[in-house]
Design a protein around this motif. Structure first.
Motif, PDB file in Angstrom:
ATOM      1  N   MET A   1       0.888  -1.299  -0.059  1.00 52.13           N
ATOM      2  CA  MET A   1      -0.043   0.097  -0.164  1.00 52.13           C
ATOM      3  C   MET A   1       0.797   1.412  -0.016  1.00 52.13           C
ATOM      4  O   MET A   1       1.733   1.334   0.800  1.00 52.13           O
ATOM      5  N   PRO A   2       0.794   2.085  -1.052  1.00 52.28           N
ATOM      6  CA  PRO A   2       1.418   3.505  -0.971  1.00 52.28           C
ATOM      7  C   PRO A   2       1.385   4.174   0.256  1.00 52.28           C
ATOM      8  O   PRO A   2       0.317   4.258   0.964  1.00 52.28           O
ATOM      9  N   GLN A   3       2.541   4.962   0.630  1.00 50.45           N
ATOM     10  CA  GLN A   3       2.521   6.043   1.542  1.00 50.45           C
ATOM     11  C   GLN A   3       2.416   7.476   1.336  1.00 50.45           C
ATOM     12  O   GLN A   3       2.842   7.618   0.027  1.00 50.45           O
ATOM     13  N   PHE A   4       1.423   8.002   2.033  1.00 46.07           N
ATOM     14  CA  PHE A   4       1.142   9.404   1.653  1.00 46.07           C
ATOM     15  C   PHE A   4       1.674  10.538   2.572  1.00 46.07           C
ATOM     16  O   PHE A   4       1.582  10.039   3.680  1.00 46.07           O
ATOM     17  N   SER A   5       1.793  11.782   2.319  1.00 42.40           N
ATOM     18  CA  SER A   5       1.937  12.659   3.444  1.00 42.40           C
ATOM     19  C   SER A   5       0.682  13.622   3.153  1.00 42.40           C
ATOM     20  O   SER A   5       0.550  14.265   2.010  1.00 42.40           O
ATOM     21  N   VAL A   6       0.036  13.827   4.226  1.00 42.30           N
ATOM     22  CA  VAL A   6      -1.202  14.634   4.124  1.00 42.30           C
ATOM     23  C   VAL A   6      -0.933  15.789   5.195  1.00 42.30           C
ATOM     24  O   VAL A   6      -0.542  15.702   6.617  1.00 42.30           O
ATOM     25  N   THR A   7      -0.943  17.169   4.660  1.00 43.16           N
ATOM     26  CA  THR A   7      -0.576  18.321   5.365  1.00 43.16           C
ATOM     27  C   THR A   7      -1.747  19.144   5.262  1.00 43.16           C
ATOM     28  O   THR A   7      -2.162  19.713   4.431  1.00 43.16           O
ATOM     29  N   ASP A  48     -10.734  23.060   8.287  1.00 42.30           N
ATOM     30  CA  ASP A  48     -11.666  23.493   7.356  1.00 42.30           C
ATOM     31  C   ASP A  48     -11.076  23.973   5.861  1.00 42.30           C
ATOM     32  O   ASP A  48     -11.452  24.468   5.209  1.00 42.30           O
ATOM     33  N   TYR A  49      -9.628  23.819   5.768  1.00 35.76           N
ATOM     34  CA  TYR A  49      -8.875  23.979   4.576  1.00 35.76           C
ATOM     35  C   TYR A  49      -8.670  22.677   3.709  1.00 35.76           C
ATOM     36  O   TYR A  49      -8.695  21.778   4.420  1.00 35.76           O
ATOM     37  N   GLU A  50      -8.470  22.866   2.559  1.00 35.79           N
ATOM     38  CA  GLU A  50      -8.120  21.696   1.673  1.00 35.79           C
ATOM     39  C   GLU A  50      -6.806  21.132   2.098  1.00 35.79           C
ATOM     40  O   GLU A  50      -5.764  22.110   2.113  1.00 35.79           O
ATOM     41  N   PRO A  51      -6.510  19.904   2.567  1.00 29.75           N
ATOM     42  CA  PRO A  51      -5.107  19.510   2.466  1.00 29.75           C
ATOM     43  C   PRO A  51      -4.099  19.352   1.365  1.00 29.75           C
ATOM     44  O   PRO A  51      -4.617  19.201   0.349  1.00 29.75           O
ATOM     45  N   GLN A  68      -2.568  16.115  -4.688  1.00 28.19           N
ATOM     46  CA  GLN A  68      -3.924  16.699  -4.496  1.00 28.19           C
ATOM     47  C   GLN A  68      -3.724  17.776  -3.735  1.00 28.19           C
ATOM     48  O   GLN A  68      -2.881  17.860  -2.838  1.00 28.19           O
ATOM     49  N   GLY A  69      -4.566  18.887  -3.967  1.00 34.45           N
ATOM     50  CA  GLY A  69      -4.871  19.792  -2.904  1.00 34.45           C
ATOM     51  C   GLY A  69      -3.660  21.130  -3.307  1.00 34.45           C
ATOM     52  O   GLY A  69      -2.563  21.023  -4.141  1.00 34.45           O
ATOM     53  N   PRO A  70      -3.688  22.297  -2.506  1.00 34.21           N
ATOM     54  CA  PRO A  70      -2.930  23.358  -2.820  1.00 34.21           C
ATOM     55  C   PRO A  70      -1.563  22.766  -2.143  1.00 34.21           C
ATOM     56  O   PRO A  70      -1.297  21.922  -1.509  1.00 34.21           O
ATOM     57  N   CYS A  75       7.396  25.476  -1.902  1.00 29.65           N
ATOM     58  CA  CYS A  75       8.140  25.043  -3.007  1.00 29.65           C
ATOM     59  C   CYS A  75       8.202  25.399  -4.412  1.00 29.65           C
ATOM     60  O   CYS A  75       8.776  25.123  -5.347  1.00 29.65           O
ATOM     61  N   ASP A  76       6.976  26.044  -4.317  1.00 29.03           N
ATOM     62  CA  ASP A  76       6.479  26.621  -5.782  1.00 29.03           C
ATOM     63  C   ASP A  76       6.920  28.152  -5.760  1.00 29.03           C
ATOM     64  O   ASP A  76       6.230  28.818  -5.021  1.00 29.03           O
ATOM     65  N   PRO A  77       7.807  28.867  -6.443  1.00 28.34           N
ATOM     66  CA  PRO A  77       8.272  30.079  -6.328  1.00 28.34           C
ATOM     67  C   PRO A  77       6.888  31.024  -6.931  1.00 28.34           C
ATOM     68  O   PRO A  77       7.121  32.123  -6.523  1.00 28.34           O
ATOM     69  N   ASN A  78       6.296  30.393  -7.685  1.00 34.26           N
ATOM     70  CA  ASN A  78       5.017  31.151  -8.370  1.00 34.26           C
ATOM     71  C   ASN A  78       3.873  31.323  -7.359  1.00 34.26           C
ATOM     72  O   ASN A  78       3.054  31.951  -7.862  1.00 34.26           O
ATOM     73  N   GLN A  79       3.949  30.695  -6.337  1.00 33.55           N
ATOM     74  CA  GLN A  79       2.917  30.664  -5.512  1.00 33.55           C
ATOM     75  C   GLN A  79       3.195  31.259  -4.050  1.00 33.55           C
ATOM     76  O   GLN A  79       4.154  31.149  -3.705  1.00 33.55           O
ATOM     77  N   LEU A  80       2.388  32.075  -3.475  1.00 35.52           N
ATOM     78  CA  LEU A  80       2.377  32.545  -2.133  1.00 35.52           C
ATOM     79  C   LEU A  80       2.212  31.809  -1.098  1.00 35.52           C
ATOM     80  O   LEU A  80       1.451  30.887  -1.120  1.00 35.52           O
ATOM     81  N   ALA A  81       3.025  31.937  -0.137  1.00 33.74           N
ATOM     82  CA  ALA A  81       3.034  30.992   1.068  1.00 33.74           C
ATOM     83  C   ALA A  81       1.705  31.124   1.487  1.00 33.74           C
ATOM     84  O   ALA A  81       1.103  32.286   1.687  1.00 33.74           O
ATOM     85  N   PHE A  82       1.185  30.254   2.149  1.00 35.96           N
ATOM     86  CA  PHE A  82      -0.081  30.034   2.814  1.00 35.96           C
ATOM     87  C   PHE A  82      -0.077  30.537   4.319  1.00 35.96           C
ATOM     88  O   PHE A  82       0.846  30.208   5.073  1.00 35.96           O
TER      89      PHE A  82
END
Length: 89
Positions: A1-7, A48-51, A68-70, A75-82
């Motif tokens: 079974m695969p391993q996932f990281s959910v943040t 209440d936020y998408e992981p 999946q998710g934001p 890691c993405d220089p084009n995206q603002l930090a949450f």
């Protein structure tokens, strides 16, 4: 079974990750949501936020990928930090 990281983001600031084994990203989110999240005093997980979900494959740095998710990390220089907003009571 695969391993996932959910943040999920935490309030008043930051993120927290859980590592789970699941058959897919949707099940990984369900399994992670049911876990006991040991956050620091004064912090709460913002369910209440998408992981953000990554599938983890060895070697992690070369084969893991966002599935999946934001992306909360910088890691993405084009995206603002949450930055989550503190919950009001």
């Amino acid at each position: 079974m695969p391993q996932f990281s959910v943040t999920w983001p935490t309030r008043p600031g930051g993120v927290y990750s859980q590592f789970v084994h699941a058959t897919g990203p949707t099940e990984a989110v369900r399994v992670a949501a049911e876990l006991d999240w040991p956050t620091s005093p004064g912090y709460s997980v913002a369910f209440d936020y998408e992981p953000e979900v990554w599938i983890l494959r060895r070697p992690y740095r070369l084969r893991s990928r966002h599935v999946q998710g934001p992306q909360f990390s910088d890691c993405d220089p084009n995206q603002l930090a949450f930055t989550p907003i503190p919950a009001t009571t």
